[in-house]
Motif scaffolding. Structure first.
Motif, PDB file in Angstrom:
ATOM      1  N   ASP A 266       0.863  -1.189   0.000  1.00 44.92           N
ATOM      2  CA  ASP A 266       0.000   0.000   0.000  1.00 44.92           C
ATOM      3  C   ASP A 266       0.902   1.243   0.000  1.00 44.92           C
ATOM      4  OD1 ASP A 266      -1.705   2.074   0.436  1.00 44.92           O
ATOM      5  OD2 ASP A 266      -2.328   1.443   2.446  1.00 44.92           O
ATOM      6  N   TRP A 267       1.149   1.788  -1.200  1.00 46.98           N
ATOM      7  CA  TRP A 267       2.078   2.920  -1.314  1.00 46.98           C
ATOM      8  C   TRP A 267       1.508   4.199  -0.732  1.00 46.98           C
ATOM      9  CZ3 TRP A 267       6.718   1.390  -1.709  1.00 46.98           C
ATOM     10  CH2 TRP A 267       7.048   0.274  -2.467  1.00 46.98           C
ATOM     11  N   ASN A 268       0.225   4.199  -0.428  1.00 50.88           N
ATOM     12  CA  ASN A 268      -0.359   5.408   0.164  1.00 50.88           C
ATOM     13  C   ASN A 268      -0.208   5.464   1.675  1.00 50.88           C
ATOM     14  OD1 ASN A 268      -1.191   6.526  -2.283  1.00 50.88           O
ATOM     15  ND2 ASN A 268      -2.959   5.124  -2.327  1.00 50.88           N
ATOM     16  N   ARG A 269       0.341   4.416   2.258  1.00 55.34           N
ATOM     17  CA  ARG A 269       0.431   4.386   3.724  1.00 55.34           C
ATOM     18  C   ARG A 269       1.426   5.428   4.254  1.00 55.34           C
ATOM     19  NH1 ARG A 269      -1.322   1.281   7.865  1.00 55.34           N
ATOM     20  NH2 ARG A 269      -0.006   1.342   9.724  1.00 55.34           N
ATOM     21  N   ASN A 270       2.520   5.638   3.531  1.00 56.82           N
ATOM     22  CA  ASN A 270       3.555   6.537   4.051  1.00 56.82           C
ATOM     23  C   ASN A 270       4.249   7.262   2.886  1.00 56.82           C
ATOM     24  OD1 ASN A 270       6.348   7.323   4.930  1.00 56.82           O
ATOM     25  ND2 ASN A 270       5.547   6.603   6.889  1.00 56.82           N
ATOM     26  N   ALA A 271       4.157   8.589   2.879  1.00 59.46           N
ATOM     27  CA  ALA A 271       4.671   9.375   1.749  1.00 59.46           C
ATOM     28  C   ALA A 271       6.196   9.261   1.631  1.00 59.46           C
ATOM     29  CB  ALA A 271       4.261  10.838   1.901  1.00 59.46           C
ATOM     30  N   ALA A 272       6.891   9.218   2.774  1.00 58.58           N
ATOM     31  CA  ALA A 272       8.356   9.150   2.727  1.00 58.58           C
ATOM     32  C   ALA A 272       8.807   7.818   2.107  1.00 58.58           C
ATOM     33  CB  ALA A 272       8.945   9.312   4.131  1.00 58.58           C
ATOM     34  N   VAL A 273       8.083   6.748   2.414  1.00 58.44           N
ATOM     35  CA  VAL A 273       8.441   5.440   1.861  1.00 58.44           C
ATOM     36  C   VAL A 273       8.165   5.413   0.363  1.00 58.44           C
ATOM     37  CG1 VAL A 273       7.924   2.957   1.929  1.00 58.44           C
ATOM     38  CG2 VAL A 273       8.085   4.255   4.059  1.00 58.44           C
TER      39      VAL A 273
END
Lengths: 221, 221
Positions: free
Chosen positions: B179-186
């Protein structure tokens, strides 16, 4: 004072203890019941595992990262010596023991028989114990095959690979799960490494409820 | 010609492929159905695992041993840079992903969904899939916490830790489990590493029976 958070029958902690002792680095040993996930400990290592080494104000985790660090900063004696090819072979065998041997043998015998009782997380699964007892034979044969061609596991000098292997086998020997009569070369190798001063501390380990067999600390086993 | 025995969706092989590509070392990729335990392959690596690298007449196994070898012999660019403390942190995180993340996430999602089918060894266990889907959230949060303080996972330069993490996440992204929306920095970190030339080959992987989602190879995902 340097401090190592550990458990006596953890092969990963024993590997680090052997490296520290071989390099004559003094360290205070602190038993850490890592499965209780104490908040201070989880801050030190969010992976929630031992070993964790506190040294000069720094906290280090993961046994292989710690051993590589110690070998770079305290080069006497070098435990990853030789050229890149020899180091690659030593590291391959460290992975062999810490990954394959651990998965197929240590976790099936030691963790079933001891860790489950200590951490109150169930009873030994006899299928696992049986699988581990079968797998250790293959591993001792593989070590014997290596030692027929080499003085030490990774080549003609002692390396971290020997300490990784001895760390696992010494834990299993504590619960009498190693058949030293299976291979003479492996027994000779273990006698050599067991008689090193770095090993003394490990042979003195006592785990409440699990007294070691008499041959465990005996150099003539 | 150098030759890497691998499987496309093995994170350990992908880590080695990324290192080879980053250092511009040409290599022929040979898919090895390691679970069939072909006799020639078992001679090359008695551990029966990929990756195995044939280079200049030598056979090397265990991804971490291979990566350390490549970084020592082909130092441009260094992937374990800095001093011993920085290298220790990079190696700690390589272990984090190859051991902890692999155990808690990759083996629970990828191996259940893909490897079991490819190796014809059973059906996905929904309890494992559920556990993996829960655990990946914790890991993404931990990566986000690291990346709030650092440009790359282990510090201010890109290291093997970034490749280890990206190798696992790219395999999981292939089956839409991140889930790429979980954390912007990641997400920013993955966009940076995904756009490197070394990543192209991995984004072109195709596994029969498992078509990747459209966003998998898209640099703007």
């Amino acid at each position: 004072m340097n401090r190592l958070y550990h458990m006596p029958l953890s092969p990963f902690c024993r590997k680090v203890r052997l490296v520290l002792a071989e390099k004559r680095i003094e360290v205070e040993l602190v038993e850490e019941r890592y499965w209780e996930r104490d908040a201070d400990f989880m801050r030190r290592n969010p992976a929630g595992k031992v070993p964790v080494l506190r040294m000069d104000g720094r906290t280090m985790a993961e046994s292989q990262a710690i051993c590589e660090f110690l070998d770079e900063v305290y080069p006497e004696p070098k435990l990853l010596p030789g050229g890149p090819v020899e180091r690659c072979e030593a590291r391959r065998l460290v992975c062999w023991f810490d990954d394959k041997f651990h998965h197929e043998v240590t976790s099936k015998l030691l963790y079933e028989r001891v860790n489950k009782k200590v951490t109150k997380s169930g009873y030994p699964d006899s299928r696992n114990v049986k699988a581990g007892a079968a797998a250790i034979k293959f591993h001792i044969d593989y070590m014997g095959w290596l030692l027929d061609q080499r003085r030490w596991l990774a080549g003609d000098v002692m390396t971290l690979a020997d300490f990784a292997a001895a760390a696992h086998l010494s834990c299993l020997d504590y619960i009498s799960d190693v058949d030293w009569n299976r291979n003479a070369a492996v027994k000779d190798w273990y006698a050599k490494i067991k008689s090193r001063p770095a090993f003394r501390n490990i042979l003195a380990d006592q785990v409440p409820g699990f007294p070691p067999p008499r041959h465990y600390a005996n150099l003539d086993f």
